[in-house]
Design an enzyme around this catalytic site. Structure first.
Site, short mmCIF file in Angstrom:
data_model
loop_
_atom_site.label_atom_id
_atom_site.label_comp_id
_atom_site.label_asym_id
_atom_site.label_seq_id
_atom_site.Cartn_x
_atom_site.Cartn_y
_atom_site.Cartn_z
N HIS A 139 39.86 15.85 48.09
CA HIS A 139 39.76 15.27 49.32
C HIS A 139 39.31 16.30 50.39
CE1 HIS A 139 41.74 12.70 52.63
NE2 HIS A 139 40.36 12.51 52.85
N ASN A 189 46.22 11.34 54.72
CA ASN A 189 46.35 10.27 55.47
C ASN A 189 47.49 9.31 55.84
OD1 ASN A 189 43.60 10.22 56.59
ND2 ASN A 189 42.82 9.77 54.38
N1 CAA Z 1 29.11 22.26 60.38
C1 CAA Z 1 29.09 23.51 60.70
N2 CAA Z 1 30.04 24.13 61.71
C2 CAA Z 1 30.59 23.24 62.43
C3 CAA Z 1 30.43 21.72 62.32
C4 CAA Z 1 29.76 21.40 61.22
N3 CAA Z 1 29.52 20.10 61.03
N4 CAA Z 1 31.00 21.43 63.43
C5 CAA Z 1 31.44 22.38 64.17
N5 CAA Z 1 31.20 23.38 63.85
C6 CAA Z 1 31.53 24.69 64.09
C7 CAA Z 1 30.91 25.16 65.24
O1 CAA Z 1 29.70 25.94 65.08
C8 CAA Z 1 32.13 26.09 65.78
O2 CAA Z 1 32.10 27.14 65.38
P1 CAA Z 1 32.97 28.52 65.90
O3 CAA Z 1 34.19 28.41 65.67
O4 CAA Z 1 32.44 29.80 65.00
O5 CAA Z 1 32.45 28.68 67.15
C9 CAA Z 1 33.61 25.47 65.51
O6 CAA Z 1 33.01 24.49 64.36
C10 CAA Z 1 34.04 24.62 66.57
O7 CAA Z 1 32.94 23.67 67.16
P2 CAA Z 1 32.62 23.29 68.41
O8 CAA Z 1 32.99 24.56 69.51
O9 CAA Z 1 31.47 22.63 68.65
O10 CAA Z 1 33.69 22.03 68.93
P3 CAA Z 1 35.23 22.02 68.75
O11 CAA Z 1 35.87 23.47 69.18
O12 CAA Z 1 35.63 20.84 69.63
O13 CAA Z 1 35.46 21.87 67.38
C11 CAA Z 1 35.92 20.36 65.54
C12 CAA Z 1 35.05 20.60 66.48
C13 CAA Z 1 36.19 21.38 64.54
C14 CAA Z 1 35.55 18.97 64.82
C15 CAA Z 1 37.40 20.10 66.25
O14 CAA Z 1 37.19 19.15 67.07
C16 CAA Z 1 38.61 19.58 65.31
O15 CAA Z 1 39.19 20.02 64.47
N6 CAA Z 1 38.70 18.09 65.20
C17 CAA Z 1 39.58 17.57 64.54
C18 CAA Z 1 39.11 17.41 63.13
C19 CAA Z 1 39.95 16.78 62.01
O16 CAA Z 1 40.94 16.27 62.34
N7 CAA Z 1 39.27 16.47 60.94
C20 CAA Z 1 40.20 15.92 59.89
C21 CAA Z 1 39.82 14.25 60.02
S1 CAA Z 1 40.50 13.23 58.85
C22 CAA Z 1 39.33 13.60 57.49
O17 CAA Z 1 38.24 14.25 57.32
C23 CAA Z 1 39.91 12.84 56.26
C24 CAA Z 1 39.98 11.15 56.16
O18 CAA Z 1 40.25 11.14 54.99
C25 CAA Z 1 39.82 10.39 57.18
#
Ligand code: CAA
Length: 296
Positions: A139, A189
């Protein structure tokens, strides 16, 4: 393990393919339509560009990563020497059971069959195959190239060998694997979704507005996103499906999805992917935001 098949080129599938390919694995990406594959490949290229722009990857490494991925509209057309198939199709039990039967028929005897399901029973999926000892949950979290966690979920029949191989291989992806047993919602989750559901309940009860609830959690608890924005990002239909799996699995009212979540999904408001959820992601809204910026 060197040769991987990833089934599904959507958000999770393309992120998983990207991550394997960037770490030197040969990836065969499968989806039902050429259009879905091209969309997934375009997303991978765009996400690699962000990493290049940050100086964390060279143009050569980007080209090598893309060169490690080939795409197919049918599993039958993939090469027969695959070590691991990761299924990342839509979160639907019948679809997953069908795909696992196909994977079982196709894959060589030693191949591990993994699912990226966010809540469906690994044991139930494994029972659709002739090799339940080789079926496991992997996951990943969204966005996959960024998030370090992989829950490695052992089904009732998953062998120690399958678990050890999958756990060790996840580390070579630069991820941190965590061992989890197969119960509804697993760990991630089981904890995340009731929090999101409670945020929706808080909104439903009129305690505070969308932005206020998210601000409390972002600034008060240092969450990177508020729970309502995160729900939009995950997909409200996915959140609802996961709550229902836990509600059915534990027969406990504390997992009952909030009626507002149910209504929004029925109305087609699924979050980012549908253009609207708790926030508006439509093109016109983007245009409005840009117009406001220029007006300042
Ligand atoms: N691919 C590659 N790199 C990415 C990316 C992607 N899709 N999205 C963001 N990045 C990188 C950016 O380039 C940036 O890199 P650096 O740290 O080197 O600068 C870094 O990630 C941070 O991105 P941003 O500055 O654009 O934006 P942010 O600081 O707001 O971070 C985020 C974005 C990482 C998504 C952050 O908002 C976050 O952690 N959000 C919560 C994510 C979360 O909780 N995920 C779990 C969801 S639940 C799940 O997935 C499972 C399920 O079963 C439901």
């Amino acid at each position: 393990m060197k040769n991987i098949v990833v089934i599904g080129a959507g958000t999770m599938g393309n992120g998983i393919a990207h991550t394997f390919a960037q770490n030197g694995f040969k990836v065969e990406l499968v989806d039902v339509s050429e259009e879905a594959l091209q969309k997934g490949l375009k997303t991978i290229a765009a996400n690699l560009d962000r990493i290049v722009a940050k100086g964390n990857l060279t143009e050569d490494q980007k080209a090598e990563t893309l060169g490690n991925i080939s795409s197919f509209t049918s599993l039958e057309n993939c090469s027969k020497n695959t070590d691991l198939i990761v299924e990342a199709a839509t979160e639907n039990l019948d679809l997953k059971l069908k795909i696992f039967k196909q994977m079982d028929d196709f894959a060589p005897e030693n191949c591990i069959l993994a699912t990226n399901t966010s809540s469906i029973s690994i044991t139930k999926i494994a029972a659709a195959t002739s090799r339940p000892e080789k079926v496991i949950g992997m996951h990943f979290m969204n966005p996959v190239p960024v998030m370090k966690l992989v829950e490695i979920i052992k089904g009732y029949s998953t062998s120690k060998e399958t678990f050890d191989q999958t756990f060790a291989m996840s580390k070579t992806l630069g991820k941190v694997p965590v061992e989890v047993n197969d119960y509804p919602g697993f760990v991630a989750n089981r904890i995340l979704m009731p929090m999101i559901n409670e945020a929706i309940e808080t909104l439903y009860n009129g305690v505070a507005g969308v932005e206020e609830i998210d601000t409390v959690m972002k600034l008060g608890m240092a969450h990177p996103m508020g729970p309502l924005q995160l729900a939009d990002f995950i997909g409200l239909d996915v959140c609802l499906a996961i709550m229902n799996v836990m509600y059915d699995g534990f027969k406990n009212p504390k997992y009952a999805p909030n009626p507002l979540l149910v209504n929004m999904v029925m109305a087609g408001k699924k979050g980012v992917k549908s253009g609207e959820g708790f926030y508006d992601y439509s093109e016109s809204r983007k245009a409005e935001k840009v117009a406001k910026m220029f007006a300042k």
